[in-house]
Design a protein around this motif. Structure first.
Motif, mmCIF file in Angstrom:
data_model
loop_
_atom_site.group_PDB
_atom_site.id
_atom_site.type_symbol
_atom_site.label_atom_id
_atom_site.label_comp_id
_atom_site.label_asym_id
_atom_site.label_seq_id
_atom_site.Cartn_x
_atom_site.Cartn_y
_atom_site.Cartn_z
ATOM 1 N N PRO A 33 0.834 -1.217 0.000
ATOM 2 C CA PRO A 33 0.000 0.000 0.000
ATOM 3 C C PRO A 33 0.867 1.265 0.000
ATOM 4 O O PRO A 33 1.819 1.379 0.773
ATOM 5 N N GLY A 34 0.538 2.189 -0.891
ATOM 6 C CA GLY A 34 1.262 3.457 -0.980
ATOM 7 C C GLY A 34 2.604 3.393 -1.659
ATOM 8 O O GLY A 34 3.279 4.415 -1.799
ATOM 9 N N GLU A 35 3.015 2.220 -2.129
ATOM 10 C CA GLU A 35 4.349 2.062 -2.728
ATOM 11 C C GLU A 35 4.298 2.299 -4.232
ATOM 12 O O GLU A 35 3.281 2.058 -4.894
ATOM 13 N N ILE A 36 5.414 2.785 -4.810
ATOM 14 C CA ILE A 36 5.541 2.939 -6.257
ATOM 15 C C ILE A 36 6.610 1.958 -6.741
ATOM 16 O O ILE A 36 7.778 2.055 -6.358
ATOM 17 N N VAL A 37 6.191 0.998 -7.555
ATOM 18 C CA VAL A 37 7.088 -0.032 -8.087
ATOM 19 C C VAL A 37 7.144 0.112 -9.603
ATOM 20 O O VAL A 37 6.107 0.293 -10.259
ATOM 21 N N GLY A 38 8.338 0.056 -10.170
ATOM 22 C CA GLY A 38 8.505 0.178 -11.609
ATOM 23 C C GLY A 38 8.814 -1.155 -12.256
ATOM 24 O O GLY A 38 9.569 -1.957 -11.702
ATOM 25 N N ILE A 39 8.223 -1.403 -13.429
ATOM 26 C CA ILE A 39 8.584 -2.555 -14.254
ATOM 27 C C ILE A 39 9.231 -2.016 -15.519
ATOM 28 O O ILE A 39 8.632 -1.212 -16.240
#
Length: 554
Positions: A33-39
């Motif tokens: 929750p609230g995290e920004i993850v990049g692919i």
């Protein structure tokens, strides 16, 4: 104690057909929750398909072979269609790469934004309208009331992306999937859209899965990175660790493909520019509306510039700055309203011979090769076409020249018989470059030639372009909004704003000591990446005053 992941993907495998090619292979990652993850990954790496599977948006031909997608404790892969429709939009939102294709062109903006609220929220018409107007103000539309009754084509690319983001964030989803949300936007608009997205998601505690090939943007905004290659996750971890100390060879390859500034070239002095533009003016006619016609719009206000023999002059600026109009006008594709163009010191419009000589020696590489290549013609026919008007060149010579050029751009061994739809995006761009150089022109205009390509293909095309330029010695007007690319290829930089040149100088002068406020705004909009040794890179800001104003979010 670690927070329970909002999204947990494990052992996800997708295949084309029952026994076809595996496009996503045993993929696993999580988002808290609230995290920004990049692919990140190249085209065809499976990153978009993996993200679309979270919403059940994979194409019909793609089948789920195995795996689990847990969203907030619920299994997406076995969820009933009615329940899945309730999750889409209200709990999981998606911002697509090209808003013009995801916004309905026949519906007004207000009606499109109201659809989700009507479906997922218990509000009356007045309540929906109030929320929509408030959100449109927050995403930066100056006239929200007017926007309700406007259509998507009446907005710029950046404004359409803001509207797309507004439509998703109206429902305050717990998870936002952002698929290349800023690919086609200029540096300033890209920053504005990303900062807006981060602000809105922070306010609502929304988690973000950011799919992108822009490593600088991913490094700026993401706390963790997942690297995909040909359907596999090859590496994942904290963004700082992945960028500074990449472990997998593919991650190192991606980072090595980022554009970097080389040594400035020493060009011989020339008395006469190959192409010079003096006081060029372009007016677009006003639109006919019922019984009156609106006033014409001036796109270029007295532009003057010169390109020396062998020089690469880059033109940069935001959307609507006039840089593409300038290139097309110099190429003769847009009629000018005033001013003159000189080729080798001679005005091209003074005589038919001078104009003909210029048009044969001026070639253009367009932004989208798929729309500029005739789908009914083979690659050999497309590259041969510019040779039709070369005097004294026989069929055998033309065939030999085409074979030579295709080999130069890395398309030998049977590519001449193929058609554009049989090639990848990078290969089509190589065909567009081959068409431009097959006549051995002295001047080439390249309009955003690599904006739609992923990092490794972009690096290959830029290297190819530089090699051809060194080999054949043509001058180039290079139009781009990608400052990293400009920093790599340009000898001189021209900065445009609202149809005027606001600053010009050598590449090093513009990037290291910009004078005009707009140039500084452009350079401060996006971070750069520089080598940190050991195959890694580090994030840096081109202007020192932005290091405190913009700190990494990881």
């Amino acid at each position: 104690m670690l927070a329970k992941p909002l999204l947990a993907v494990s052992n996800l495998t997708l295949r084309i057909g029952a026994s076809g090619k595996t496009v996503v292979n045993d993929v696993g990652f999580s988002v808290s929750p609230g995290e920004i993850v990049g692919i990140v990954g190249e085209s065809g790496s499976g990153k978009t398909l993996a993200a679309r599977a979270i919403m059940g948006f994979v194409p019909p031909a793609v089948k789920l072979v195995s795996g689990s997608i847990l969203f907030d404790g619920d299994e997406i892969t076995t969820m009933a269609p009615k329940r899945l429709r309730a999750v889409r939009g209200s709990k999981v939102g998606m911002v697509f790469q090209e808003p013009m294709t995801s916004l309905n062109p026949s519906m007004m903006i207000g009606r499109q934004l109201e659809e989700g609220l009507a479906l997922h929220r218990d509000l009356d018409a007045a309540g929906r309208r109030a929320l929509i107007l408030d959100m449109l103000r927050r995403v930066g539309l100056s006239d929200p009331e007017g926007a309700l009754h406007a259509f998507p084509h009446q907005f710029s690319g950046g404004m359409r992306q803001r509207i797309m983001l507004a439509s998703v964030m109206l429902l305050k989803p717990a998870l936002l999937l952002a698929d290349e949300p800023t690919t086609a936007l200029d540096a300033v608009v890209q920053r504005d859209v990303m900062e807006l997205m981060v602000d809105l998601t922070k306010e609502n505690g929304t988690a973000v899965l950011l799919i992108s090939h822009d490593l600088g943007m991913v490094a700026r905004y993401c706390s963790r990175i997942v690297v995909m290659n040909q359907g596999d996750v090859v590496e994942q971890g904290a963004a700082d660790d992945i960028l500074a100390r990449p472990q997998h060879p593919y991650t190192r390859k991606l980072l090595a493909a980022m554009p970097l500034r080389g040594q400035a070239r020493e060009l011989p002095e020339a008395k006469t520019p190959i192409v010079a533009v003096r006081d060029l003016v372009v007016d677009y006619p006003g639109r006919q509306r019922f019984f009156r016609k609106s006033a014409p719009k001036r796109a270029l206000h007295g532009i003057s510039l010169a390109v020396q023999p062998g020089e690469v002059v880059a033109v940069v600026g935001g959307s609507g700055s006039g840089k593409t109009t300038l290139g097309q006008s110099i190429a003769g594709l847009v009629k000018s309203s005033g001013g003159e163009i000189l080729f080798n010191g001679k005005p091209i419009f003074k005589s038919e011979v001078a104009y003909w000589d210029y048009r044969l020696n001026c070639q253009m590489v367009f932004q989208d090769p798929y729309s500029s290549l005739d789908p009914r013609m083979s690659i050999g026919e497309l590259v041969t076409e510019p040779l039709r008007l070369v005097p004294g060149m026989g069929a055998a010579e033309k065939k030999a020249r085409v074979a030579e050029v295709l080999a130069e751009v890395g398309l030998g061994n049977g590519f001449a018989e193929r058609f554009p739809h049989e090639l990848s995006g990078g290969q089509r761009q190589r065909v567009a470059i081959a068409r431009a150089v097959v006549r051995r022109p002295s001047f080439v205009i390249a309009d955003e030639p690599v904006s739609a390509l992923d990092v490794t293909v972009r690096a290959q095309v830029l290297e190819l372009f530089a090699e051809l330029q060194r080999k054949h010695g043509f001058s180039c007007l290079f139009i781009s909004h990608d400052l990293g690319v400009v920093e790599q290829v340009a000898d001189r930089v021209v900065v445009m704003q609202e149809g005027r040149i606001v600053e010009e100088g050598s590449r090093d002068q513009i990037f290291d000591d910009p004078k005009h406020a707009y140039t500084r705004k452009l350079l401060s909009a996006v971070p750069g990446l520089e080598s940190s040794g050991d195959g890694g890179v580090r994030l840096f800001w081109r202007l020192a005053e932005n290091e405190t104003a913009h700190t990494p979010l990881s």
